[in-house]
Motif scaffolding. Structure first.
Motif, short mmCIF file in Angstrom:
data_model
loop_
_atom_site.label_atom_id
_atom_site.label_comp_id
_atom_site.label_asym_id
_atom_site.label_seq_id
_atom_site.Cartn_x
_atom_site.Cartn_y
_atom_site.Cartn_z
N ASP A 163 0.81 -1.22 0.00
CA ASP A 163 0.00 0.00 0.00
C ASP A 163 0.84 1.27 0.00
OD1 ASP A 163 0.99 0.22 2.56
OD2 ASP A 163 -0.96 0.19 3.58
N THR A 165 3.20 2.09 2.34
CA THR A 165 3.75 2.42 3.65
C THR A 165 5.21 2.00 3.71
OG1 THR A 165 1.60 2.13 4.70
CG2 THR A 165 3.54 2.06 6.13
N TRP A 167 8.58 1.48 6.11
CA TRP A 167 9.17 1.33 7.43
C TRP A 167 10.67 1.45 7.26
CZ3 TRP A 167 5.93 -0.03 11.68
CH2 TRP A 167 4.60 -0.33 11.34
N ARG A 195 8.10 5.07 10.50
CA ARG A 195 7.12 4.68 9.47
C ARG A 195 6.66 5.92 8.71
NH1 ARG A 195 2.61 3.34 12.39
NH2 ARG A 195 1.42 5.14 11.63
N ASP A 197 3.71 6.99 6.22
CA ASP A 197 2.43 6.60 5.65
C ASP A 197 2.33 7.07 4.20
OD1 ASP A 197 1.76 5.49 8.07
OD2 ASP A 197 0.62 7.25 8.76
N GLU A 221 2.66 -9.35 5.36
CA GLU A 221 2.70 -7.93 5.70
C GLU A 221 1.90 -7.58 6.95
OE1 GLU A 221 1.91 -5.34 2.40
OE2 GLU A 221 3.64 -6.06 1.26
N THR A 222 1.77 -8.53 7.85
CA THR A 222 1.09 -8.24 9.13
C THR A 222 2.07 -7.77 10.19
OG1 THR A 222 1.30 -10.54 9.88
CG2 THR A 222 -0.71 -9.94 8.67
N PRO A 238 4.05 -6.00 15.28
CA PRO A 238 2.78 -6.11 14.55
C PRO A 238 2.39 -4.78 13.91
CG PRO A 238 2.62 -7.08 16.75
CD PRO A 238 3.90 -6.32 16.71
N VAL A 239 1.98 -4.82 12.66
CA VAL A 239 1.59 -3.59 11.97
C VAL A 239 0.41 -2.93 12.67
CG1 VAL A 239 0.59 -2.72 9.81
CG2 VAL A 239 2.54 -4.29 9.74
N GLU A 240 -0.55 -3.72 13.15
CA GLU A 240 -1.74 -3.16 13.78
C GLU A 240 -1.53 -2.84 15.27
OE1 GLU A 240 -4.32 -2.23 12.12
OE2 GLU A 240 -3.46 -3.00 10.25
N ALA A 241 -0.41 -3.30 15.84
CA ALA A 241 -0.14 -3.02 17.25
C ALA A 241 1.35 -2.75 17.44
CB ALA A 241 -0.58 -4.20 18.14
N PRO A 242 1.86 -1.66 16.83
CA PRO A 242 3.30 -1.40 16.87
C PRO A 242 3.85 -1.12 18.25
CG PRO A 242 2.12 0.47 15.92
CD PRO A 242 1.13 -0.64 16.06
#
Length: 359
Positions: A163, A165, A167, A195, A197, A221-222, A238-242
């Motif tokens: 997408d 993004t 890192w 990161r 965006d 990519e998780t 974790p991408v959703e819980a950095p």
């Protein structure tokens, strides 16, 4: 990027490879003040005492280059090798014929590279920040040159999601590449995982890291996986819980550098040098002693390592292959990539890329 003499021929020689100050950077800046902290590390694992790996080192050959010290190596969609050398050039090489071309010159010191989904190349330049290269035209564009109003220095490695993004790592906020040994002597975590965006916003994901370096995404990519050279570990974010990082490999037997992803949920980790007891012990010495050492010329603090070493690990942290040799004339491995039946190594110590048959 660090090698400590053990035992040192001269107590002052306590660092790694000397980065070459060239092209448009001018003279080196004065050393920043050293601010050491006390840091106690666990004893290195028994593997650190060995200088060969448990797996046989594979057959290999050298692809020569016109430049020195290809810090990272990646492979483009056509199977050609890309690397940045210490005179600032980005090179593209045919691994079969050895034919080489210069794509661009950054005017700084290119370190980590990453091929984007649209075939552009991200370039981590230690002095210019995060750049984007169009390999067709040679045009360079700045992606990130500052974070929170402060110039981005010592940008080390990057990875990009589908997408857009990005890192990326900053090895130290206190010391530039030419003075990187200061970050090692301090034992103070001064690196960051960042990161960017797709809308251009840049976030500090983690700070206080010990020389963060190679970074890549998991196959789905998780999560993001990165290593700390002076932290001796591989961490999963974790991408959703950095804010909930998980250490997958800790107390590694050597210093990890760049990281790349291969098929089948595997990673390659370049191991620049074995662990060294002297460096670990310096973390418990009085700060004044390290400040005294810091007064010495940088050239007296640094010396190259002498081993050839890469690890292949699973995304869960399992070590799948441990390849190390001391009789190969290719030292200080800082980059590694796998493609189409070959494993390609970059180095801060050589003017070429080493090609291994895969284990």
């Amino acid at each position: 990027m660090v090698r400590i003499a053990e035992p040192p021929a001269c107590p002052a020689r306590i660092g790694g490879a000397r980065p070459r100050a060239r092209h448009n950077r001018g003279v080196a800046h004065p050393k920043p003040p050293l601010d050491p902290v006390v840091r106690r590390l666990p004893p290195p694992p028994p593997r650190a005492a060995r200088r060969t790996g448990p797996d046989p080192f594979p057959p290999h050959r050298l692809v020569p280059l016109s430049g020195h010290a290809p810090e990272d190596v990646v492979v483009d969609a056509n199977g050609r090798l890309l690397c940045g050398v210490d005179d600032g050039r980005i090179l593209r090489i045919d691994p079969v014929t050895g034919a080489e071309e210069t794509l661009a010159t950054t005017g700084g010191r290119p370190l980590g590279l990453e091929v984007c989904p649209d075939h552009a190349v991200l370039v981590c330049d230690a002095y210019r920040g995060l750049l984007r290269l169009d390999p067709g035209t040679g045009a360079l564009a700045t992606v990130v040159d500052s974070v929170d109003g402060t110039p981005l220095r010592f940008c080390s490695n990057a990875t990009i999601a589908r997408d857009g993004t990005i890192w990326f790592t900053q090895s130290s906020t206190r010391h530039d590449l030419d003075r990187y040994i200061g970050a090692v002597l301090e034992h103070r975590g001064s690196g960051r995982l960042l990161r960017r965006d797709p809308d251009g916003t840049v976030h500090v994901v983690l700070d206080g890291l010990h020389f963060p370096n190679g970074v890549t995404l998991t196959e789905d990519e998780t999560a993001v996986l990165f290593v700390e050279t002076d932290g001796y570990r591989l961490t999963r974010v974790p991408v959703e819980a950095p804010d909930a990082p998980e250490v997958l490999l800790d107390n590694l037997p050597g210093m990890p550098d760049n990281v790349s992803r291969a098929h089948g949920g595997r990673l390659w980790i370049a191991m620049v040098t074995p662990r060294n007891r002297l460096l670990d012990r310096l973390g418990t010495t009085p700060p004044w002693l390290r400040k005294l050492l810091w007064r010495l010329p940088t050239r007296l603090l640094t010396m190259p390592g002498r081993t050839t070493w890469v690890l292949c690990v699973g995304e869960d942290g399992r070590i799948l292959h441990d390849l190390q040799a001391d009789d190969v004339d290719f030292h200080m491995v800082t980059g590694v990539a796998e493609h189409d039946g070959g494993v390609y190594l970059g180095s801060l110590d050589r003017s070429g890329i080493l090609v291994l048959d895969p284990p």
